[in-house]
Design a protein around this motif. Structure first.
Motif, short mmCIF file in Angstrom:
data_model
loop_
_atom_site.label_atom_id
_atom_site.label_comp_id
_atom_site.label_asym_id
_atom_site.label_seq_id
_atom_site.Cartn_x
_atom_site.Cartn_y
_atom_site.Cartn_z
N MET A 1 0.85 -1.17 0.00
CA MET A 1 0.00 0.00 0.00
C MET A 1 0.89 1.23 0.00
N LYS A 2 0.51 2.23 -0.74
CA LYS A 2 1.40 3.36 -0.96
C LYS A 2 0.64 4.67 -0.85
N VAL A 3 1.18 5.62 -0.07
CA VAL A 3 0.64 6.97 -0.05
C VAL A 3 1.20 7.69 -1.27
N THR A 4 0.32 8.09 -2.17
CA THR A 4 0.78 8.70 -3.41
C THR A 4 0.59 10.21 -3.45
N LYS A 5 -0.19 10.75 -2.53
CA LYS A 5 -0.43 12.19 -2.57
C LYS A 5 -0.84 12.69 -1.19
N VAL A 6 -0.21 13.78 -0.77
CA VAL A 6 -0.59 14.45 0.47
C VAL A 6 -0.74 15.92 0.15
N SER A 7 -1.85 16.53 0.53
CA SER A 7 -2.03 17.96 0.31
C SER A 7 -2.58 18.61 1.56
N GLY A 8 -2.06 19.80 1.86
CA GLY A 8 -2.53 20.56 3.01
C GLY A 8 -1.98 20.10 4.34
N GLY A 9 -1.08 19.12 4.32
CA GLY A 9 -0.54 18.59 5.58
C GLY A 9 0.63 19.41 6.08
N THR A 10 1.31 18.88 7.07
CA THR A 10 2.46 19.56 7.64
C THR A 10 3.52 18.52 7.94
N SER A 11 4.76 18.96 8.12
CA SER A 11 5.86 18.05 8.39
C SER A 11 6.75 18.65 9.47
N GLY A 12 7.78 17.92 9.86
CA GLY A 12 8.69 18.41 10.89
C GLY A 12 8.26 18.00 12.28
N ALA A 13 8.93 18.59 13.28
CA ALA A 13 8.70 18.20 14.66
C ALA A 13 7.28 18.52 15.12
N SER A 14 6.65 19.52 14.50
CA SER A 14 5.30 19.91 14.93
C SER A 14 4.21 19.06 14.30
N ALA A 15 4.58 18.19 13.35
CA ALA A 15 3.59 17.35 12.69
C ALA A 15 3.19 16.20 13.59
N LYS A 16 1.90 16.04 13.83
CA LYS A 16 1.40 15.02 14.75
C LYS A 16 0.29 14.20 14.12
N ASN A 17 0.13 12.97 14.59
CA ASN A 17 -0.98 12.14 14.15
C ASN A 17 -2.25 12.50 14.92
N LEU A 18 -3.38 12.37 14.26
CA LEU A 18 -4.66 12.57 14.92
C LEU A 18 -4.99 11.40 15.83
N VAL A 19 -5.78 11.69 16.86
CA VAL A 19 -6.29 10.64 17.75
C VAL A 19 -7.79 10.51 17.50
#
Length: 301
Positions: A1-19
Motif C-alpha cells: 500500500m502506498k501513499v501517493t499524494k498528500v495535500s494541506g498537511g504539515t511536516s517536521g517536529a510539529s507534525a502530529k498524528n490525529l487521535v
C-alpha cells in the motif's frame, strides 16, 4: 500500500498524528498486497538455491520465511504442505497475476492483530482482489490513509499574551490558514484500488485547566468561521467585552500556572475507487499552553 499524494498537511517536529475520538476505532493492523510476479518469485528461489545475496529465506508470511527446499516443493513442484492448501506448478509462469503476502502496518507492529494476515504467500489473478479477510478494499486504504494524516501542533493566539488578569477575558483565536484541510491519498499499485481521506478542522475546544474559570462560548467549543479562522483577533478597546472565543479566569495562579488545553476537532471523510466513500470517526489533537493569572492591582490613597 502506498501513499501517493498528500495535500494541506504539515511536516517536521510539529507534525502530529490525529487521535480518533472513538476509542474503539483503529486503523488496519495488517492487509494483503501483491509482492511478486511469477518471474520474480522464480528468480528469488534460484538465488537462494545458488546461495547468492544476503537472503537465506523468502518471506511467505509477515513473520515466516522459507528456504529453497520448501519454496521449490510448494511453488515449483506443487507439493501442498497440508490438506486444503493451494498448490502451484512452476511458479505459475505464463499466468496473468501476482503472488500476494500479508503486510504489517508499521504504526501498529506491536498490536497482536498485526499478525492476523498469516496466509501463506498466495496467487491472485490480475485485476481482482482476493475474497478474504484483510483484503485491501477501498475502506481499508481509507483507514490506512487516516493513519498517515499529519496535523500541526495546536497553539492558539491569546490576548493578553503570557499573563491574564482575574475577571478580565482572555481572547483566543486561530488565524485563517493556520489549520487547513488535509488530504491523503493511498493506493495499491497495479490493482486500480485507491482511497483519498480528508481531514477538515471543524472546531476548537478550550479547557482552561481549572474550575475557577468560564469559557466563551459557555461549552468551550469555538466553531470554524467561514474563512477558515477560529475566533476573532483582539483589537484595542475590546478588553471588557466578551470574546466570541476565549476564557475568563476567576482566580489568580499561585506560583503554578494553569495549563490551558486547546483541542482541534477534525472531521474525517473519504472517497475511493468504484464510487465508494463514507465517513470515519472524527479525530482530535491537543496542545497545551501555560497561563499565569494575576490579581487586579489597585492603589489606595
Amino acid at each position: 500500500m502506498k501513499v501517493t499524494k498528500v495535500s494541506g498537511g504539515t511536516s517536521g517536529a510539529s507534525a502530529k498524528n490525529l487521535v480518533p475520538v472513538d476509542p474503539n476505532w483503529k486503523p488496519p493492523a495488517c492487509w494483503y498486497e501483491p509482492v511478486a510476479t511469477p518471474e520474480q518469485l522464480k528468480a528469488g528461489v534460484e538465488r537462494l538455491k545458488k546461495g547468492q545475496g544476503k537472503e537465506v529465506t523468502i518471506p511467505v508470511t509477515p513473520s515466516l520465511g522459507w528456504g529453497p527446499d520448501l519454496m521449490v516443493d510448494y511453488y515449483e513442484k506443487g507439493k501442498a504442505q497440508s490438506d486444503g492448501d493451494e498448490s502451484y506448478k512452476n511458479f505459475n509462469l505464463g499466468k496473468d497475476g501476482k503472488f500476494w503476502r500479508g503486510v504489517v502496518n508499521k504504526n501498529r507492529e506491536y498490536d497482536p492483530e498485526a499478525y492476523d494476515c498469516d496466509k501463506l504467500l498466495f496467487w491472485q489473478d490480475a485485476r481482482a482482489l482476493p475474497k478474504i479477510a484483510h483484503a485491501p478494499t477501498p475502506d481499508v486504504l481509507a483507514a490506512y490513509a487516516y493513519d498517515q494524516i499529519k496535523v500541526p501542533d495546536t497553539k492558539v493566539e491569546l490576548k493578553p499574551e503570557g499573563k491574564s488578569t482575574v475577571n478580565l477575558p482572555t481572547w483566543a483565536w486561530l488565524d485563517k490558514g493556520t489549520f487547513n484541510e488535509v488530504k491523503v491519498r493511498a493506493e495499491l499499485p497495479g490493482t486500480g484500488v485507491w482511497a483519498e481521506t480528508t481531514a477538515k478542522p471543524v472546531s476548537l475546544h478550550l479547557d482552561p485547566g481549572t474550575s475557577d474559570a468560564k469559557t466563551f462560548p459557555a461549552e468551550g467549543e469555538c466553531a470554524v468561521n467561514e474563512d477558515g479562522s477560529i475566533g476573532v483577533p483582539y483589537v484595542k478597546g475590546l478588553s471588557k467585552e466578551d470574546p466570541p472565543c476565549g476564557i475568563q479566569y476567576l482566580r489568580a495562579t499561585g506560583g503554578q500556572p494553569y495549563e490551558l488545553k486547546a483541542s482541534i476537532t477534525w472531521e474525517i471523510t473519504w472517497k475511493g475507487s468504484g464510487g465508494t466513500g463514507d465517513g470515519l470517526p472524527n479525530g482530535t489533537f491537543d496542545g497545551t499552553q501555560d497561563i499565569n493569572v494575576q490579581e487586579i492591582q489597585s492603589i489606595n490613597r
